[in-house]
Design an enzyme around this catalytic site. Structure first.
Site, PDB file in Angstrom:
ATOM      1  N   CYS A 142       0.875  -1.291   0.335  1.00  0.00           N
ATOM      2  CA  CYS A 142      -0.022  -0.064  -0.110  1.00  0.00           C
ATOM      3  C   CYS A 142       0.926   1.108  -0.017  1.00  0.00           C
ATOM      4  CB  CYS A 142      -0.807  -0.075   1.300  1.00  0.00           C
ATOM      5  SG  CYS A 142      -1.736  -1.527   1.608  1.00  0.00           S
ATOM      6  N   ARG A 152       2.270   1.612  -5.845  1.00  0.00           N
ATOM      7  CA  ARG A 152       2.299   0.640  -4.853  1.00  0.00           C
ATOM      8  C   ARG A 152       1.225  -0.297  -4.529  1.00  0.00           C
ATOM      9  NH1 ARG A 152       6.635   1.735  -1.893  1.00  0.00           N
ATOM     10  NH2 ARG A 152       5.474   0.513  -0.263  1.00  0.00           N
ATOM     11  N   TRP A 203      -3.733  -2.020  -1.449  1.00  0.00           N
ATOM     12  CA  TRP A 203      -3.799  -3.211  -2.212  1.00  0.00           C
ATOM     13  C   TRP A 203      -4.122  -4.460  -1.055  1.00  0.00           C
ATOM     14  CZ3 TRP A 203      -1.510  -8.215  -2.619  1.00  0.00           C
ATOM     15  CH2 TRP A 203      -1.180  -8.756  -3.804  1.00  0.00           C
ATOM     16  N   ASN A 255       0.556   0.479   6.071  1.00  0.00           N
ATOM     17  CA  ASN A 255       0.955  -0.519   5.025  1.00  0.00           C
ATOM     18  C   ASN A 255       1.590  -1.589   5.870  1.00  0.00           C
ATOM     19  OD1 ASN A 255       2.116  -1.784   2.709  1.00  0.00           O
ATOM     20  ND2 ASN A 255       3.642  -0.272   2.744  1.00  0.00           N
ATOM     21  N   GLY A 256       1.174  -2.880   5.490  1.00  0.00           N
ATOM     22  CA  GLY A 256       1.855  -3.931   6.213  1.00  0.00           C
ATOM     23  C   GLY A 256       0.879  -4.937   6.279  1.00  0.00           C
ATOM     24  N   GLU A 290      12.432 -13.656 -18.726  1.00  0.00           N
ATOM     25  CA  GLU A 290      12.083 -12.165 -18.358  1.00  0.00           C
ATOM     26  C   GLU A 290      11.270 -11.970 -19.515  1.00  0.00           C
ATOM     27  OE1 GLU A 290      11.977 -10.436 -16.216  1.00  0.00           O
ATOM     28  OE2 GLU A 290      12.311  -8.337 -16.833  1.00  0.00           O
ATOM     29  N   LYS A 295       7.464  -9.971 -18.902  1.00  0.00           N
ATOM     30  CA  LYS A 295       6.932  -8.825 -19.250  1.00  0.00           C
ATOM     31  C   LYS A 295       5.813  -8.911 -20.189  1.00  0.00           C
ATOM     32  CE  LYS A 295       8.865  -6.562 -17.221  1.00  0.00           C
ATOM     33  NZ  LYS A 295       9.344  -7.344 -16.297  1.00  0.00           N
ATOM     34  N   GLU A 335       2.881  -9.920 -17.707  1.00  0.00           N
ATOM     35  CA  GLU A 335       2.187  -8.827 -16.502  1.00  0.00           C
ATOM     36  C   GLU A 335       1.601  -7.809 -17.240  1.00  0.00           C
ATOM     37  OE1 GLU A 335       5.189  -7.416 -13.825  1.00  0.00           O
ATOM     38  OE2 GLU A 335       6.652  -7.488 -15.282  1.00  0.00           O
ATOM     39  N   HIS A 350      10.523 -32.265 -24.323  1.00  0.00           N
ATOM     40  CA  HIS A 350      10.148 -33.078 -23.082  1.00  0.00           C
ATOM     41  C   HIS A 350       8.907 -32.512 -22.476  1.00  0.00           C
ATOM     42  CE1 HIS A 350      14.004 -34.732 -22.983  1.00  0.00           C
ATOM     43  NE2 HIS A 350      14.438 -33.458 -23.002  1.00  0.00           N
ATOM     44  N   LYS A 388       3.850  -2.437  -7.430  1.00  0.00           N
ATOM     45  CA  LYS A 388       5.462  -2.373  -7.781  1.00  0.00           C
ATOM     46  C   LYS A 388       6.188  -3.101  -6.824  1.00  0.00           C
ATOM     47  CE  LYS A 388       8.916  -0.822  -9.759  1.00  0.00           C
ATOM     48  NZ  LYS A 388       9.403  -1.470 -10.950  1.00  0.00           N
TER      49      LYS A 388
HETATM   50  C1  AGP Z   1       8.704  -7.440 -12.512  1.00  0.00           C
HETATM   51  O1  AGP Z   1       8.257  -6.709 -13.900  1.00  0.00           O
HETATM   52  C2  AGP Z   1       7.559  -7.353 -11.589  1.00  0.00           C
HETATM   53  N1  AGP Z   1       7.363  -6.203 -11.045  1.00  0.00           N
HETATM   54  C3  AGP Z   1       8.013  -8.176 -10.411  1.00  0.00           C
HETATM   55  O2  AGP Z   1       8.235  -9.623 -10.844  1.00  0.00           O
HETATM   56  C4  AGP Z   1       9.200  -7.685  -9.382  1.00  0.00           C
HETATM   57  O3  AGP Z   1      10.212  -7.926 -10.167  1.00  0.00           O
HETATM   58  C5  AGP Z   1       9.363  -8.510  -8.467  1.00  0.00           C
HETATM   59  O4  AGP Z   1       8.188  -8.177  -7.292  1.00  0.00           O
HETATM   60  C6  AGP Z   1      10.839  -8.000  -7.385  1.00  0.00           C
HETATM   61  O5  AGP Z   1      10.328  -6.810  -7.124  1.00  0.00           O
HETATM   62  P1  AGP Z   1      12.188  -6.225  -6.600  1.00  0.00           P
HETATM   63  O6  AGP Z   1      13.170  -6.496  -7.499  1.00  0.00           O
HETATM   64  O7  AGP Z   1      11.875  -4.945  -6.021  1.00  0.00           O
HETATM   65  O8  AGP Z   1      12.370  -7.189  -5.309  1.00  0.00           O
END
Ligand code: AGP
Length: 613
Positions: free
Chosen positions: A2, A27, A77, A103-104, A486, A490, A493, A509, A608
Site C-alpha cells: 500500500c 504501490r 492493495w 502499510n503491512g 524475463e 514482461k 504482466e 520434453h 510495484k
Molecule cells: C517485474 O516486472 C515485476 N514487477 C515483479 O516480478 C518484480 O520484479 C518482483 O516483485 C521483485 O521486485 P524487487 O526487484 O523490487 O524485489
C-alpha cells in the site's frame, strides 16, 4: 503493497495528499482514502474503484471542508478484507477522533481484535489495521499523549507496518512508525511530511529522512522528533535525494514504462560508473565486505523474485564461468522454507529493485540466521534490504515507477556481472587482459541498447500483426534462457496474455505438445555457441505450425530463412547479451499491451513492491 502519506502544517493539505496518493498508486490500488484532522474534528473520505480509486477519491473530496492544516492519505492493495470502501483506510476508533493508515500486515490482529471486542470496542471493518486505532484509543483514554499511545500500542503488535496516526484531540500532530514496510519523513519550512517513499512528497519536501525498524516519529508543523520502542530518542538518517520533480513525472513519455525502457542505456552506464581503481581493481565504494572476505567465499547463493530472479539467473552463468565458484539461484519465497544449507564461506546475494520485497528480505534474514554473509543488490539507497544486508551494491537505474521492471533488470545484470569480474579478479581465475576485455565489453552495452531502442519501429510493426495472438512461448539457451523467462514475464504482466519462458532444449520434453498454428514462439538466437541448437528448436516449432519471432544479431545470415519475424540486435559477448536481447522483448510486450489497451504502468492485480508474503 500500500502507499501512505501524511502532512502537518500545510496550507493545501488535501491537494498535497491527493497528489501524493497519485504518485503512490503503483504501490497498490484497489481502494484509497484520506482523513483531514483539526481540533475536535476528523473528516474522512474513502473509495474502492480499482485502479481508478484515487481519481474517484479526488471527486469524493470535491466538497471537503476547508481549514484543515493536517491529514493522512492511503492507497490500498487488499490483504485482509475485500477491496471495498469500508475496508479502505484511514480507519477510525470508536470515538471517531483517532485516524490511522497502514502499510503491512499485523499478524496477531485476530487475538487483539477479540481482546478489544471483549472490552466493548466496535469494529467497522475486517482489516488487521483497525485494531491499532482501538489500541491507541484506549491508551489515549488512559492519559498517554499520542506518541506514547502509539508506542505502547505497537509494543503489542507483531508483523510489518508503516503507519501514520492522528487524533483530533491532539491536533497538528502525526505519529508515524515502521517495521519492515518502508517509510520516509520529509521537511520544508513550517510543514512536515511522512510517506511510504520519496516520490509522494517530491517537489514539496526539501529534506528527506529514512525511518528504521521500530522507530516512532512525532511530526508537527515545526519539524519532528523520533524515539525507539522504549521511548529513547533516536536520530533519523538524512537521505541524499537528487531526484527533481521531472524524475518522478513521465518526462514527456506517454507512461513510465516507455520512459524507463528508454533510460536503460543511462541505467547501465550509471551502474558501471567509477567502478575501477587506478590500479585496475574493480571497486564498489558502498560494498562493506573486504577483499579477504570475498576471497574466502566458497559458494554463492542468489535469492530474488520476479524480474530480479531472472537477473540472478544470468549472474549464475557469469559468476561460474568467470570466477569458477559454484552458484545456486533460488526463488526467495522458497529459499527460507527449505531448511537451506549454509556453510562457512557461503555468500548469499539478495537481488531486489525496491529493496523492500518481503520475500527477499525474509530469505536473506534466514541466510544470516544460518551464518551466511549477505550482499544486497538494491536500486533504492537505504532500502530495508540494503540496511539489513552485511554489504550492498547499488544499481543506479534511478527511480523505477512502472510496475513492470525494465531498467532495473539491465542495471542488476550489469552490477552482478561486475561483481562476478571482481571475484574472478581476486581469485585470479581470469587474467588481467581478460578482465580488461570483459570490462570493455560491459562498457559497450549502453550503446548496443541504444541501437536497439532506435529500432523500436521494427518491433511495433511485428506487434501490430500479432494483436490477435493469445499464446506465447519464449525460448532460449544458456543466458538466453533467463532472457526468455524475463521476456515472458514482461508480456504476461502487462498484456494479461499467457506466456511461458522455457529452456529451448526442454521443448521436446513436453511443451512441444502445445505448439500448433496460432502459437507464437519467440526465440533468443544471439549466442553463436548455441546457434545451431536453437535453429533446430526453431525448426521443430515451425514444423508444428508455430509463428516464430527471432531475436538475432545483425550478422546472422541464416535466421531469415527460418523465422517469420526477425528482431535484430548488435552482437556482443554472449554473457552481456541478456541486457541487449531483453530490449526488443520489452518493446514487444509494451507495444502489444498498448495495442490491447492495457494500463502498462499499473497492470491489474499487481503492485510495484510486494511487501506482503
Ligand atoms: C517485474 O516486472 C515485476 N514487477 C515483479 O516480478 C518484480 O520484479 C518482483 O516483485 C521483485 O521486485 P524487487 O526487484 O523490487 O524485489
Amino acid at each position: 503493497m500500500c502507499g501512505i502519506i501524511g502532512v502537518v502544517g500545510s496550507t493545501d493539505t488535501l491537494a498535497t495528499l491527493l497528489q501524493g496518493l497519485q504518485r503512490l498508486e503503483y504501490r497498490g490500488y484497489d481502494s484509497a482514502g484520506v482523513a483531514l484532522v483539526r481540533a475536535g474534528h476528523t473528516w474522512r473520505a474513502r473509495t474502492a474503484e480499482g485502479t481508478e480509486s484515487v481519481a474517484a477519491l479526488r471527486r469524493e473530496c470535491a466538497d471537503a471542508p476547508e481549514g484543515y492544516r493536517s491529514g493522512i492519505g492511503h492507497t490500498r492493495w487488499a490483504t485482509h478484507g475485500a477491496p471495498e470502501a469500508e475496508n479502505a483506510h484511514p480507519h477510525l476508533d470508536c470515538s471517531g477522533h483517532v485516524a490511522i493508515i497502514h502499510n503491512g500486515i499485523i499478524e496477531n490482529h485476530t487475538e487483539l481484535r477479540e481482546e478489544l471486542r471483549e472490552r466493548g470496542h466496535v469494529f467497522t471493518s475486517v482489516t488487521d489495521t483497525e485494531v491499532v486505532a482501538h489500541l491507541v484509543e484506549e491508551l489515549r483514554a488512559s492519559g498517554f499523549d499520542l506518541l506514547d499511545a502509539v508506542r505502547h500500542a505497537l509494543a503489542r503488535v507483531r508483523g510489518a507496518f508503516a503507519i501514520a496516526v492522528m487524533d483530533a484531540t491532539e491536533p497538528d500532530v502525526i505519529v508515524a512508525a515502521r517495521r519492515i514496510s518502508p517509510l520516509v519523513v520529509g521537511t520544508s519550512p513550517g510543514v512536515t511530511y511522512v510517506a511510504s517513499d520519496v516520490p509522494a512528497i517530491l517537489g514539496r519536501s526539501t529534506a528527506f529522512y529514512a525511518v528504521n525498524d521500530d522507530e516512532i516519529v512525532r511530526l508537527g508543523p515545526e519539524g519532528f522528533r523520533a524515539v525507539d520502542l522504549e521511548g529513547a530518542p533516536v536520530r533519523l538518517r538524512q537521505l541524499q535525494i537528487d531526484w527533481d520533480l521531472e524524475t518522478a513525472e513521465k518526462g514527456g513519455f506517454d507512461d513510465f514504462m516507455s520512459k524507463e525502457i528508454a533510460e536503460q542505456p543511462a541505467a547501465v552506464r550509471a551502474t558501471l560508473l567509477d567502478r575501477r581503481h587506478r590500479d585496475g581493481a574493480i571497486v564498489f565504494d558502498e560494498l562493506r565486505i573486504s577483499d579477504q572476505e570475498l576471497l574466502d567465499v566458497q559458494r554463492v547463493v542468489l535469492v530474488a523474485c520476479g524480474t530480479s530472479l531472472h537477473a540472478a539467473h544470468v549472474a549464475k552463468y557469469a559468476i561460474e564461468r568467470w570466477s569458477r565458484l559454484s552458484v545456486e539461484v533460488d526463488i526467495a519465497s522458497e529459499y527460507r522454507y527449505r531448511d537451506p544449507i549454509v556453510e562457512i564461506g557461503t555468500l548469499v546475494i539478495g537481488v531486489s529493485q525496491s529493496g523492500e520485497t518481503i520475500d527477499t528480505i525474509q530469505a536473506i534474514r534466514e541466510a544470516q540466521r544460518r551464518g551466511a554473509r549477505v550482499v544486497a543488490i538494491s536500486n533504492i539507497v537505504d532500502s530495508s534490504l540494503a540496511r539489513e544486508a552485511d554489504a550492498v551494491i547499488y544499481t543506479r537505474a534511478g527511480l523505477e515507477v512502472s510496475v513492470a521492471s525494465t531498467k532495473a533488470f539491465v542495471a542488476q545484470v550489469a552490477a552482478l556481472e561486475l561483481l562476478a569480474l571482481r571475484l574472478a579478479q581476486l581469485r585470479k581465475t581470469l587474467t588481467p587482459e581478460e578482465i580488461e576485455r570483459y570490462v570493455a565489453g560491459l562498457n559497450e552495452v549502453p550503446d548496443h541498447v541504444a541501437t536497439v531502442l532506435d529500432r523500436r519501429d521494427d518491433v511495433d510493426a511485428v506487434a501490430r500483426q500479432l494483436l490477435d495472438a493469445r499464446d506465447y512461448f519464449f525460448i532460449g539457451r544458456h543466458v538466453g534462457y533467463p532472457t526468455a523467462l524475463e521476456g515472458a514475464l514482461k508480456l504476461k504482466e502487462i498484456t494479461y496474455l499467457h506466456a511461458e519462458g522455457y529452456a529451448a532444449g526442454e521443448l521436446k520434453h513436453g511443451p512441444l505438445a502445445l505448439i500448433e498454428p496460432g502459437v507464437i514462439v519467440v526465440a533468443v538466437t544471439t549466442d553463436p555457441l548455441m546457434h545451431e541448437k536453437i535453429l533446430s528448436n526453431v525448426a521443430e516449432v515451425k514444423a508444428r505450425g508455430a509463428t516464430v519471432i527471432a531475436v538475432a544479431t545483425d550478422e546472422d545470415g541464416r535466421i531469415d530463412a527460418v523465422a517469420d519475424f526477425v528482431l535484430r540486435v548488435p552482437a556482443s559477448d554472449p554473457m552481456f547479451s541478456p541486457m541487449i536481447d531483453i530490449v526488443p522483448l520489452q518493446l514487444l510486450a509494451y507495444s502489444l499491451a498498448r495495442g490491447l489497451g492495457r494500463n502498462v504502468d499499473r497492470p491489474r492485480n499487481l503492485a510495484k513492491t510486494v511487501t506482503v508474503e
